[in-house]
Design a protein around this motif. Structure first.
Motif, PDB file in Angstrom:
ATOM      1  N   ALA A  82       0.823  -1.204   0.000  1.00  0.00           N
ATOM      2  CA  ALA A  82       0.000   0.000   0.000  1.00  0.00           C
ATOM      3  C   ALA A  82       0.859   1.256   0.000  1.00  0.00           C
ATOM      4  CB  ALA A  82      -0.921   0.001   1.215  1.00  0.00           C
ATOM      5  N   VAL A  83       1.983   1.210   0.750  1.00  0.00           N
ATOM      6  CA  VAL A  83       2.828   2.402   0.839  1.00  0.00           C
ATOM      7  C   VAL A  83       3.437   2.728  -0.529  1.00  0.00           C
ATOM      8  CG1 VAL A  83       4.974   3.268   1.820  1.00  0.00           C
ATOM      9  CG2 VAL A  83       3.304   2.173   3.293  1.00  0.00           C
ATOM     10  N   ARG A  84       3.846   1.703  -1.276  1.00  0.00           N
ATOM     11  CA  ARG A  84       4.500   1.943  -2.572  1.00  0.00           C
ATOM     12  C   ARG A  84       3.531   1.763  -3.735  1.00  0.00           C
ATOM     13  NH1 ARG A  84       8.900   4.744  -2.163  1.00  0.00           N
ATOM     14  NH2 ARG A  84       9.652   3.948  -4.146  1.00  0.00           N
ATOM     15  N   PHE A  85       2.239   1.829  -3.491  1.00  0.00           N
ATOM     16  CA  PHE A  85       1.252   1.449  -4.502  1.00  0.00           C
ATOM     17  C   PHE A  85       1.402   2.251  -5.785  1.00  0.00           C
ATOM     18  CE2 PHE A  85      -2.974   1.835  -6.442  1.00  0.00           C
ATOM     19  CZ  PHE A  85      -3.251   0.504  -6.649  1.00  0.00           C
ATOM     20  N   ASP A  86       1.589   3.574  -5.654  1.00  0.00           N
ATOM     21  CA  ASP A  86       1.642   4.424  -6.845  1.00  0.00           C
ATOM     22  C   ASP A  86       2.828   4.093  -7.741  1.00  0.00           C
ATOM     23  OD1 ASP A  86      -0.599   5.587  -5.957  1.00  0.00           O
ATOM     24  OD2 ASP A  86       0.344   7.408  -5.176  1.00  0.00           O
ATOM     25  N   HIS A  87       3.885   3.473  -7.183  1.00  0.00           N
ATOM     26  CA  HIS A  87       5.055   3.140  -7.984  1.00  0.00           C
ATOM     27  C   HIS A  87       4.912   1.781  -8.654  1.00  0.00           C
ATOM     28  CE1 HIS A  87       7.462   6.427  -6.076  1.00  0.00           C
ATOM     29  NE2 HIS A  87       6.537   6.237  -5.144  1.00  0.00           N
ATOM     30  N   LEU A  88       4.016   0.946  -8.147  1.00  0.00           N
ATOM     31  CA  LEU A  88       3.954  -0.436  -8.639  1.00  0.00           C
ATOM     32  C   LEU A  88       3.053  -0.579  -9.852  1.00  0.00           C
ATOM     33  CD1 LEU A  88       3.813  -2.349  -5.261  1.00  0.00           C
ATOM     34  CD2 LEU A  88       5.740  -2.106  -6.778  1.00  0.00           C
ATOM     35  N   GLY A  89       2.060   0.296  -9.998  1.00  0.00           N
ATOM     36  CA  GLY A  89       1.219   0.265 -11.188  1.00  0.00           C
ATOM     37  C   GLY A  89       0.338  -0.966 -11.279  1.00  0.00           C
ATOM     38  N   LEU A  90      -0.047  -1.306 -12.506  1.00  0.00           N
ATOM     39  CA  LEU A  90      -1.000  -2.390 -12.741  1.00  0.00           C
ATOM     40  C   LEU A  90      -0.452  -3.726 -12.245  1.00  0.00           C
ATOM     41  CD1 LEU A  90      -3.730  -3.066 -13.986  1.00  0.00           C
ATOM     42  CD2 LEU A  90      -2.546  -3.551 -16.125  1.00  0.00           C
ATOM     43  N   PHE A  91       0.852  -3.942 -12.447  1.00  0.00           N
ATOM     44  CA  PHE A  91       1.459  -5.210 -12.027  1.00  0.00           C
ATOM     45  C   PHE A  91       1.242  -5.441 -10.527  1.00  0.00           C
ATOM     46  CE2 PHE A  91       5.110  -7.296 -10.061  1.00  0.00           C
ATOM     47  CZ  PHE A  91       5.018  -8.531 -10.674  1.00  0.00           C
ATOM     48  N   GLY A  92       1.497  -4.413  -9.728  1.00  0.00           N
ATOM     49  CA  GLY A  92       1.339  -4.541  -8.281  1.00  0.00           C
ATOM     50  C   GLY A  92      -0.098  -4.841  -7.905  1.00  0.00           C
ATOM     51  N   PHE A  93      -1.033  -4.192  -8.581  1.00  0.00           N
ATOM     52  CA  PHE A  93      -2.459  -4.402  -8.279  1.00  0.00           C
ATOM     53  C   PHE A  93      -2.859  -5.847  -8.573  1.00  0.00           C
ATOM     54  CE2 PHE A  93      -6.948  -4.222  -9.621  1.00  0.00           C
ATOM     55  CZ  PHE A  93      -7.487  -3.824  -8.422  1.00  0.00           C
ATOM     56  N   VAL A  94      -2.487  -6.328  -9.773  1.00  0.00           N
ATOM     57  CA  VAL A  94      -2.872  -7.695 -10.157  1.00  0.00           C
ATOM     58  C   VAL A  94      -2.220  -8.696  -9.219  1.00  0.00           C
ATOM     59  CG1 VAL A  94      -2.704  -9.413 -11.980  1.00  0.00           C
ATOM     60  CG2 VAL A  94      -3.298  -7.060 -12.540  1.00  0.00           C
ATOM     61  N   ALA A  95      -0.955  -8.472  -8.871  1.00  0.00           N
ATOM     62  CA  ALA A  95      -0.263  -9.409  -7.991  1.00  0.00           C
ATOM     63  C   ALA A  95      -0.954  -9.484  -6.643  1.00  0.00           C
ATOM     64  CB  ALA A  95       1.187  -8.961  -7.819  1.00  0.00           C
ATOM     65  N   MET A  96      -1.344  -8.311  -6.101  1.00  0.00           N
ATOM     66  CA  MET A  96      -1.952  -8.334  -4.769  1.00  0.00           C
ATOM     67  C   MET A  96      -3.351  -8.929  -4.807  1.00  0.00           C
ATOM     68  SD  MET A  96      -1.512  -8.047  -1.699  1.00  0.00           S
ATOM     69  CE  MET A  96       0.089  -7.331  -1.435  1.00  0.00           C
ATOM     70  N   VAL A  97      -4.106  -8.669  -5.876  1.00  0.00           N
ATOM     71  CA  VAL A  97      -5.446  -9.268  -5.970  1.00  0.00           C
ATOM     72  C   VAL A  97      -5.327 -10.783  -6.047  1.00  0.00           C
ATOM     73  CG1 VAL A  97      -7.464  -9.479  -7.435  1.00  0.00           C
ATOM     74  CG2 VAL A  97      -6.568  -7.240  -6.912  1.00  0.00           C
TER      75      VAL A  97
ATOM     76  N   LEU B 345     -11.570  -6.355   3.251  1.00  0.00           N
ATOM     77  CA  LEU B 345     -10.810  -6.845   2.099  1.00  0.00           C
ATOM     78  C   LEU B 345     -11.417  -6.340   0.799  1.00  0.00           C
ATOM     79  CD1 LEU B 345      -9.995 -10.506   3.147  1.00  0.00           C
ATOM     80  CD2 LEU B 345      -8.400  -8.654   2.779  1.00  0.00           C
ATOM     81  N   GLY B 346     -12.750  -6.419   0.694  1.00  0.00           N
ATOM     82  CA  GLY B 346     -13.411  -5.937  -0.516  1.00  0.00           C
ATOM     83  C   GLY B 346     -13.161  -4.454  -0.732  1.00  0.00           C
ATOM     84  N   TRP B 347     -13.208  -3.702   0.340  1.00  0.00           N
ATOM     85  CA  TRP B 347     -12.992  -2.256   0.246  1.00  0.00           C
ATOM     86  C   TRP B 347     -11.574  -1.947  -0.198  1.00  0.00           C
ATOM     87  CZ3 TRP B 347     -14.810   2.264  -0.489  1.00  0.00           C
ATOM     88  CH2 TRP B 347     -14.148   3.414  -0.041  1.00  0.00           C
ATOM     89  N   ILE B 348     -10.590  -2.718   0.301  1.00  0.00           N
ATOM     90  CA  ILE B 348      -9.198  -2.473  -0.099  1.00  0.00           C
ATOM     91  C   ILE B 348      -9.055  -2.667  -1.605  1.00  0.00           C
ATOM     92  CG2 ILE B 348      -6.880  -3.436   0.024  1.00  0.00           C
ATOM     93  CD1 ILE B 348      -7.460  -4.019   2.973  1.00  0.00           C
ATOM     94  N   VAL B 349      -9.633  -3.775  -2.128  1.00  0.00           N
ATOM     95  CA  VAL B 349      -9.514  -4.039  -3.564  1.00  0.00           C
ATOM     96  C   VAL B 349     -10.183  -2.913  -4.349  1.00  0.00           C
ATOM     97  CG1 VAL B 349     -10.170  -5.608  -5.404  1.00  0.00           C
ATOM     98  CG2 VAL B 349      -9.344  -6.515  -3.245  1.00  0.00           C
ATOM     99  N   LEU B 350     -11.342  -2.469  -3.876  1.00  0.00           N
ATOM    100  CA  LEU B 350     -12.073  -1.407  -4.584  1.00  0.00           C
ATOM    101  C   LEU B 350     -11.263  -0.103  -4.596  1.00  0.00           C
ATOM    102  CD1 LEU B 350     -14.879  -0.978  -5.888  1.00  0.00           C
ATOM    103  CD2 LEU B 350     -15.600   0.016  -3.745  1.00  0.00           C
ATOM    104  N   VAL B 351     -10.768   0.288  -3.424  1.00  0.00           N
ATOM    105  CA  VAL B 351     -10.007   1.545  -3.350  1.00  0.00           C
ATOM    106  C   VAL B 351      -8.748   1.467  -4.195  1.00  0.00           C
ATOM    107  CG1 VAL B 351      -8.622   2.950  -1.803  1.00  0.00           C
ATOM    108  CG2 VAL B 351     -10.874   2.260  -1.123  1.00  0.00           C
ATOM    109  N   ALA B 352      -8.043   0.319  -4.092  1.00  0.00           N
ATOM    110  CA  ALA B 352      -6.802   0.182  -4.863  1.00  0.00           C
ATOM    111  C   ALA B 352      -7.104   0.241  -6.353  1.00  0.00           C
ATOM    112  CB  ALA B 352      -6.111  -1.133  -4.500  1.00  0.00           C
ATOM    113  N   GLY B 353      -8.185  -0.422  -6.766  1.00  0.00           N
ATOM    114  CA  GLY B 353      -8.540  -0.409  -8.177  1.00  0.00           C
ATOM    115  C   GLY B 353      -8.856   0.998  -8.660  1.00  0.00           C
ATOM    116  N   MET B 354      -9.599   1.746  -7.840  1.00  0.00           N
ATOM    117  CA  MET B 354      -9.958   3.105  -8.242  1.00  0.00           C
ATOM    118  C   MET B 354      -8.735   4.005  -8.292  1.00  0.00           C
ATOM    119  SD  MET B 354     -13.589   3.646  -6.304  1.00  0.00           S
ATOM    120  CE  MET B 354     -13.813   5.336  -6.751  1.00  0.00           C
TER     121      MET B 354
END
Lengths: 119, 449
Positions: A82-97, B345-354
């Motif tokens: 979460a702290v480095r989220f803006d630097h990780l981009g789409l890759f970071g999001f998909v990996a964490m999901v 958990l759902g909220w985290i995914v939503l916020v991160a996605g947005m």
């Protein structure tokens, strides 16, 4: 290290207060012990004998503790992400999901098998 | 491709600007000040709670000791100090004495990383109104709070008695369950702040408080903070109807007072953390912050806003206690594991996605529409799905319970009938066999004895 050093000062102040007050009260308070007063409390009836160390603990608590550890590890991974989220981009999001999904599957399994039922 | 941060940047993250260069005497003053503030806050909160609850119940409340009763808690503390210090025979002596100390020391520590204000000048030295800050300050708070749980658990375990053991187990299960929801509610804040240091998070809220952007996170935090400090309506470990006083049953004298102190300091701690992470920390609320180029955000003024927010949250604690009945244990655990954690958990995914979509250049209006649609769909689903599953469960349970005959001795001892139950006729035993006679005699003696 100099960021953590001031906390030692606070630990010392708190510990001196806690230990000092326990010691002072054991000096100041009256001491009129008798056998009944030193018994365990149980609503005026003969206390249930306890095995040394508290005896057995229901399995429910063990299960709760295990689930807690899994989720706590998940949280520990989420924080730096979460702290480095803006630097990780789409890759970071998909990996964490993907990671969250992998934790959610056993969570649903535990839920469906009644691991999260209390009575 | 991911842009990995350069090594120099990582090194820079290791330090927090403006901390770590105080002279030793400033640190000593800050340590003592934090200690005094926390003890005073505890003394204040106890009387405040009693007075507010008394008002809510149309009573007078404490009004004898000191001006308008405000010294009541101090008098109680002195009294407890002079009381007999009992260590029960069955207790594990060392752990029993150690447990209150283990509970109270971590409680004092959390305030070390809470920012009380910006830079001020203290005896000619410019320093921040915060003992210290680290790049992982919020994580540190969670770690210290977890150590505090050991105090309650060891107290229950070492007392060598039934009620404390059950209370200790309950409180540890409760605290770890709600700590998860609490930890998950922080993730949204870190997403927006981009740092875990508390002073950095307060700086990030210059324009808008995170509590207003991340409403679900804030609500989850508010609920889990009440569970975390074992307060009503989540005060199951000390449910006096079933567990006497929970883990504190065998404690007396100053040891009991130390547990009380730890509980109230923890209330102040979680309120201070809520203020820092969600309510803008020491920043003045909006209309005041605009006056005279932010004059109220400088110097010693922020102390006022900070403690105003903390006391408002403490009032929320007391209000909840005065309003809500205690939850049943299974309802409580079910709520923590099956509602708070999935929602977070759902909220985290939503916020991160947005946030990702915003970073990638999606229009704000379009994003709000999609995000709002997803949130609405989740909300509707969360209302509709339990409606079906729970109703089916209710029907299943109802069918087999077709009037079982009332047996007053079902549990081994006599129980009076419920309103629509009939006591079966007592069988006439004269002329029966010897076995039957003794059994029925025993039964007849039961209720009269």
């Amino acid at each position: 290290m100099e960021l953590y050093a001031p906390m030692i000062g606070l630990i010392v102040v708190a510990a001196v207060f806690a230990v000092g007050s326990v010691f002072a009260s054991s000096m100041l308070g009256p001491k009129r012990f008798n056998r009944v007063r030193l018994d365990s409390y149980e609503c005026g009836i003969e206390p249930t004998p306890q095995p040394v160390g508290g005896g057995r603990i229901p399995i429910k608590y063990y299960l709760t503790a295990m689930t807690f550890i899994i989720f706590d590890i998940e949280i520990i991974f989420l924080y730096p992400w979460a702290v480095r989220f803006d630097h990780l981009g789409l890759f970071g999001f998909v990996a964490m999901v993907t990671f969250l999904f992998l934790i959610t599957v056993p969570f649903i399994y535990e839920w469906r098998r009644g691991g999260l039922e209390w009575d | 491709m991911i842009a990995y941060p350069a090594l120099a940047e990582i090194r820079a993250v290791d330090q927090v600007e403006g901390f770590g260069d105080d002279p030793w005497w400033i640190i000593a003053i800050k340590c003592l000040a934090i200690f005094v503030i926390l003890v005073l806050m505890t003394l204040f909160t106890i009387v405040f709670e009693r007075k507010v609850v008394a008002k809510m119940q149309h009573r007078v409340g404490p009004n004898r000791v000191g001006p308008k009763g405000w010294l009541q808690s101090l008098a109680d503390g002195v009294k407890l100090m002079l009381k007999e210090d009992i260590i029960p025979k069955a207790a594990d002596k060392i752990v029993y004495v150690l447990a209150p100390i283990v509970a109270v020391v971590p409680a004092f520590l959390i305030f070390a990383v809470i920012p009380l204000g910006p830079e001020v000048s203290m005896f000619g030295q410019t320093t921040r109104l915060q003992l210290t800050d680290t790049p992982v300050a919020v994580l540190l708070v969670l770690a210290i709070a977890s150590v505090g749980v050991y105090g309650l658990m060891l107290a229950g375990w070492s007392s060598g008695s039934t009620y404390p053991l059950l209370g200790g187990l309950r409180s540890s299960a409760q605290v770890i369950s709600y700590e998860l929801a609490m930890g998950l509610s922080f993730v949204g804040v870190f997403l927006f702040a981009g740092t875990m240091s508390t002073s950095g998070i307060v700086e990030g809220q210059e324009r808008l408080w995170y509590g207003l952007i991340l409403v679900p996170s804030f609500v989850v935090y508010l609920i889990s903070m009440v569970g975390e400090v074992n307060r009503a309506p989540f005060d199951l470990p000390e449910a006096e109807g079933e567990l006497v006083a929970g883990w504190g049953t065998e404690y007396s004298s100053i040891k009991y007072a130390l547990f009380f102190l730890a509980e109230y300091i923890n209330m102040v701690n979680v309120s201070a953390l809520a203020t820092t992470l969600f309510l803008g920390g020491w920043r003045a609320p909006w209309p005041l912050s605009a006056i005279n180029d932010g004059m109220f955000n400088e110097g010693w003024w922020p102390l006022l806003w900070f403690f105003g927010k903390v006391i408002a949250l403490l009032f929320l604690f007391i209000w909840l206690r005065g309003t809500l009945p205690r939850l049943r244990y299974d309802q409580f655990m079910k709520f923590g594991w099956k509602v708070l954690i999935p929602v977070s958990l759902g909220w985290i995914v939503l916020v991160a996605g947005m946030r990702l979509a915003l970073n990638e250049g999606v229009q704000r209006e379009e994003l709000m529409m999609w995000g709002g649609g997803a949130l609405a769909a989740i909300l509707v689903a969360s209302f509709v799905i339990p409606l079906f599953t729970e109703r089916r469960a209710d029907v299943d349970e109802d069918e087999p319970s077709a009037e079982p005959e009332f047996d007053p001795f079902a549990g081994g001892h006599p129980v009076p009938p419920l309103p629509d139950q009939q006591v079966p006729a007592v069988p006439v035993t004269a002329g029966g066999t010897a076995d039957e006679t003794t059994e029925s005699e025993a039964r007849e003696e039961g209720p009269s004895a």
